[in-house]
Design a protein around this motif. Sequence first.
Motif, PDB file in Angstrom:
ATOM      1  N   ASP A   1      14.738  30.291 -31.599  1.00  0.00           N
ATOM      2  CA  ASP A   1      14.152  30.516 -32.925  1.00  0.00           C
ATOM      3  C   ASP A   1      15.036  29.958 -34.037  1.00  0.00           C
ATOM      4  O   ASP A   1      14.553  29.708 -35.150  1.00  0.00           O
ATOM      5  CB  ASP A   1      13.927  32.014 -33.177  1.00  0.00           C
ATOM      6  CG  ASP A   1      12.755  32.561 -32.385  1.00  0.00           C
ATOM      7  OD1 ASP A   1      11.946  31.751 -31.890  1.00  0.00           O
ATOM      8  OD2 ASP A   1      12.666  33.796 -32.236  1.00  0.00           O
ATOM      9  N   VAL A   2      16.321  29.770 -33.755  1.00  0.00           N
ATOM     10  CA  VAL A   2      17.229  29.288 -34.803  1.00  0.00           C
ATOM     11  C   VAL A   2      17.179  27.771 -34.962  1.00  0.00           C
ATOM     12  O   VAL A   2      17.728  27.233 -35.929  1.00  0.00           O
ATOM     13  CB  VAL A   2      18.681  29.730 -34.539  1.00  0.00           C
ATOM     14  CG1 VAL A   2      18.756  31.224 -34.276  1.00  0.00           C
ATOM     15  CG2 VAL A   2      19.315  28.952 -33.390  1.00  0.00           C
ATOM     16  N   LEU A   3      16.530  27.069 -34.037  1.00  0.00           N
ATOM     17  CA  LEU A   3      16.503  25.610 -34.107  1.00  0.00           C
ATOM     18  C   LEU A   3      15.640  25.129 -35.274  1.00  0.00           C
ATOM     19  O   LEU A   3      14.547  25.663 -35.512  1.00  0.00           O
ATOM     20  CB  LEU A   3      15.945  25.015 -32.815  1.00  0.00           C
ATOM     21  CG  LEU A   3      16.856  24.976 -31.599  1.00  0.00           C
ATOM     22  CD1 LEU A   3      16.100  24.394 -30.412  1.00  0.00           C
ATOM     23  CD2 LEU A   3      18.107  24.163 -31.863  1.00  0.00           C
ATOM     24  N   PRO A   4      16.065  24.097 -35.990  1.00  0.00           N
ATOM     25  CA  PRO A   4      15.237  23.484 -37.044  1.00  0.00           C
ATOM     26  C   PRO A   4      14.217  22.539 -36.406  1.00  0.00           C
ATOM     27  O   PRO A   4      14.391  21.313 -36.381  1.00  0.00           O
ATOM     28  CB  PRO A   4      16.265  22.741 -37.897  1.00  0.00           C
ATOM     29  CG  PRO A   4      17.351  22.364 -36.935  1.00  0.00           C
ATOM     30  CD  PRO A   4      17.410  23.486 -35.915  1.00  0.00           C
ATOM     31  N   LEU A   5      13.131  23.107 -35.893  1.00  0.00           N
ATOM     32  CA  LEU A   5      12.216  22.325 -35.065  1.00  0.00           C
ATOM     33  C   LEU A   5      11.531  21.204 -35.842  1.00  0.00           C
ATOM     34  O   LEU A   5      11.282  20.121 -35.290  1.00  0.00           O
ATOM     35  CB  LEU A   5      11.173  23.252 -34.431  1.00  0.00           C
ATOM     36  CG  LEU A   5      11.730  24.234 -33.383  1.00  0.00           C
ATOM     37  CD1 LEU A   5      10.606  25.113 -32.845  1.00  0.00           C
ATOM     38  CD2 LEU A   5      12.408  23.485 -32.241  1.00  0.00           C
ATOM     39  N   ALA A   6      11.203  21.433 -37.100  1.00  0.00           N
ATOM     40  CA  ALA A   6      10.555  20.369 -37.873  1.00  0.00           C
ATOM     41  C   ALA A   6      11.481  19.164 -38.006  1.00  0.00           C
ATOM     42  O   ALA A   6      11.060  18.011 -37.856  1.00  0.00           O
ATOM     43  CB  ALA A   6      10.148  20.904 -39.243  1.00  0.00           C
ATOM     44  N   GLU A   7      12.737  19.437 -38.263  1.00  0.00           N
ATOM     45  CA  GLU A   7      13.722  18.363 -38.393  1.00  0.00           C
ATOM     46  C   GLU A   7      13.912  17.632 -37.073  1.00  0.00           C
ATOM     47  O   GLU A   7      13.944  16.389 -37.024  1.00  0.00           O
ATOM     48  CB  GLU A   7      15.045  18.953 -38.873  1.00  0.00           C
ATOM     49  CG  GLU A   7      16.189  17.969 -38.944  1.00  0.00           C
ATOM     50  CD  GLU A   7      17.498  18.661 -39.281  1.00  0.00           C
ATOM     51  OE1 GLU A   7      18.495  18.423 -38.583  1.00  0.00           O
ATOM     52  OE2 GLU A   7      17.521  19.458 -40.254  1.00  0.00           O
ATOM     53  N   ILE A   8      14.015  18.387 -35.989  1.00  0.00           N
ATOM     54  CA  ILE A   8      14.200  17.769 -34.675  1.00  0.00           C
ATOM     55  C   ILE A   8      12.971  16.949 -34.296  1.00  0.00           C
ATOM     56  O   ILE A   8      13.076  15.838 -33.757  1.00  0.00           O
ATOM     57  CB  ILE A   8      14.489  18.855 -33.623  1.00  0.00           C
ATOM     58  CG1 ILE A   8      15.845  19.516 -33.901  1.00  0.00           C
ATOM     59  CG2 ILE A   8      14.485  18.261 -32.211  1.00  0.00           C
ATOM     60  CD1 ILE A   8      16.092  20.754 -33.087  1.00  0.00           C
ATOM     61  N   SER A   9      11.798  17.472 -34.601  1.00  0.00           N
ATOM     62  CA  SER A   9      10.560  16.749 -34.310  1.00  0.00           C
ATOM     63  C   SER A   9      10.520  15.416 -35.038  1.00  0.00           C
ATOM     64  O   SER A   9      10.172  14.375 -34.453  1.00  0.00           O
ATOM     65  CB  SER A   9       9.357  17.599 -34.705  1.00  0.00           C
ATOM     66  OG  SER A   9       8.149  16.904 -34.497  1.00  0.00           O
ATOM     67  N   ALA A  10      10.909  15.427 -36.304  1.00  0.00           N
ATOM     68  CA  ALA A  10      10.906  14.183 -37.079  1.00  0.00           C
ATOM     69  C   ALA A  10      11.914  13.190 -36.517  1.00  0.00           C
ATOM     70  O   ALA A  10      11.648  11.978 -36.445  1.00  0.00           O
ATOM     71  CB  ALA A  10      11.214  14.490 -38.545  1.00  0.00           C
ATOM     72  N   GLN A  11      13.069  13.693 -36.102  1.00  0.00           N
ATOM     73  CA  GLN A  11      14.084  12.800 -35.550  1.00  0.00           C
ATOM     74  C   GLN A  11      13.633  12.196 -34.223  1.00  0.00           C
ATOM     75  O   GLN A  11      13.829  11.003 -33.966  1.00  0.00           O
ATOM     76  CB  GLN A  11      15.399  13.559 -35.375  1.00  0.00           C
ATOM     77  CG  GLN A  11      16.066  13.911 -36.702  1.00  0.00           C
ATOM     78  CD  GLN A  11      17.192  14.920 -36.554  1.00  0.00           C
ATOM     79  OE1 GLN A  11      17.403  15.469 -35.477  1.00  0.00           O
ATOM     80  NE2 GLN A  11      17.902  15.172 -37.640  1.00  0.00           N
ATOM     81  N   LEU A  12      13.009  13.017 -33.370  1.00  0.00           N
ATOM     82  CA  LEU A  12      12.503  12.499 -32.099  1.00  0.00           C
ATOM     83  C   LEU A  12      11.400  11.472 -32.327  1.00  0.00           C
ATOM     84  O   LEU A  12      11.353  10.432 -31.660  1.00  0.00           O
ATOM     85  CB  LEU A  12      11.984  13.652 -31.237  1.00  0.00           C
ATOM     86  CG  LEU A  12      13.033  14.491 -30.526  1.00  0.00           C
ATOM     87  CD1 LEU A  12      12.414  15.752 -29.950  1.00  0.00           C
ATOM     88  CD2 LEU A  12      13.700  13.681 -29.417  1.00  0.00           C
ATOM     89  N   ALA A  13      10.521  11.760 -33.281  1.00  0.00           N
ATOM     90  CA  ALA A  13       9.442  10.811 -33.580  1.00  0.00           C
ATOM     91  C   ALA A  13      10.026   9.481 -34.051  1.00  0.00           C
ATOM     92  O   ALA A  13       9.562   8.399 -33.652  1.00  0.00           O
ATOM     93  CB  ALA A  13       8.508  11.393 -34.646  1.00  0.00           C
TER      94      ALA A  13
END
Length: 401
Positions: A32-44
Amino acid sequence: MWTDTRPPAEMPKLFERGTDVISLAGGLPDLDVLPLAEISAQLAGLVRLGGKLALQYTTPHVAKALVPAVADLMAREDGHADAGNLIPTSGSQMGLTAVALALGSPGDTILVQTPAYPGATAAFRTAGLLPHAAAEDADGLDPQQLRRDVAALRAAGHTVRLLYTNPTFQNPTGATLAVPRRTEILAACRELDLLLVEDNPYGLLGFDGTTTTLFQALDPQQVVYLGTFSKIFAPGLRSGWIAAPEHLRYDLARVAEIISLSPSALAQGALAAHYARSGWTDLIDRYRDSYRERCALMADALDAELGADGPWQWQRPDGGFYLWLRHRDRADAGPYALAAAARGVSVVPGGHFSIDGEHADGLRLCFSNVPRKKITEGIGRLAAALTETPSAQREPSEVAG
């Protein structure tokens, strides 16, 4: 060489969950602590701009862009990361297998800090090594007894080359070896020509931010260091590393390449991108905050439910994922774990962490991924199971009745 099917058969069950089961079993991080939106954008971005590279086979090295991220993590515990001696792994588990295959021979004895992470003993046995519990005193691994035990084993014809330790916020006890004791253990290892294998998934997860100097920092040529991103980022990327002594780098890298052929360029790219954008401090602090809160909730509930004078003993850890309960009278905890399961709470009995049944009186509780609102309820269910006599320990007349 497959020598023991028990540990790998049990390990996946740590992560199973039922509809009404409160799991205190598997050591899962709080994602839950992960910045998923940021990680998603970086992976994309990685896939869009460099997908043909990120999704392709790659060379068996820690990516150049990831080296600073590894060096930063190790430096926080005074460790040394030399790019030339870093070997990529699919988490520490692969690293353990590579170490066992590269540095041991079937029939060798490996000394193991116990209670032990079962994935480690499974890896050692799979490689044909024979785990032997390393003696401890009140301060942890006992260097004087280590000398005596190695001498006795060698006199009996055993080959002993390796000592395995999980020294900081240990799985399953949460204990940490102090730096003076680490120094004494390394001195004994040098005298005995033992290579020390340092497995360190939890070292940066001290609740107050305190870290402990690595064995690897104290003697880089005597220590094979295993690091992982699973606990300070996410286990799903299956990414870690070995920091190898220079003279062992080739042997370890050769075996690691045979096991995995190629590290995941996508995983390494995602980790490097996150580090370049955000560093590690904020994310590690969020993990620490989460685990400090959950641990306090669990320990407070244990105090309230079981008290200080009952048959179960424990200490509040200063970091990591785990609380370790032991029965004062050394009763087998297995039946208690079964009784807890019948009440809808899962824990791991101590025999799972033993070499030869020596910690059967323990129970491991994991607080890292339990929903906060479920912790008190889970401990209440567990306490009800721990304060009654399990059916396996009742007199036959009681069972019949």
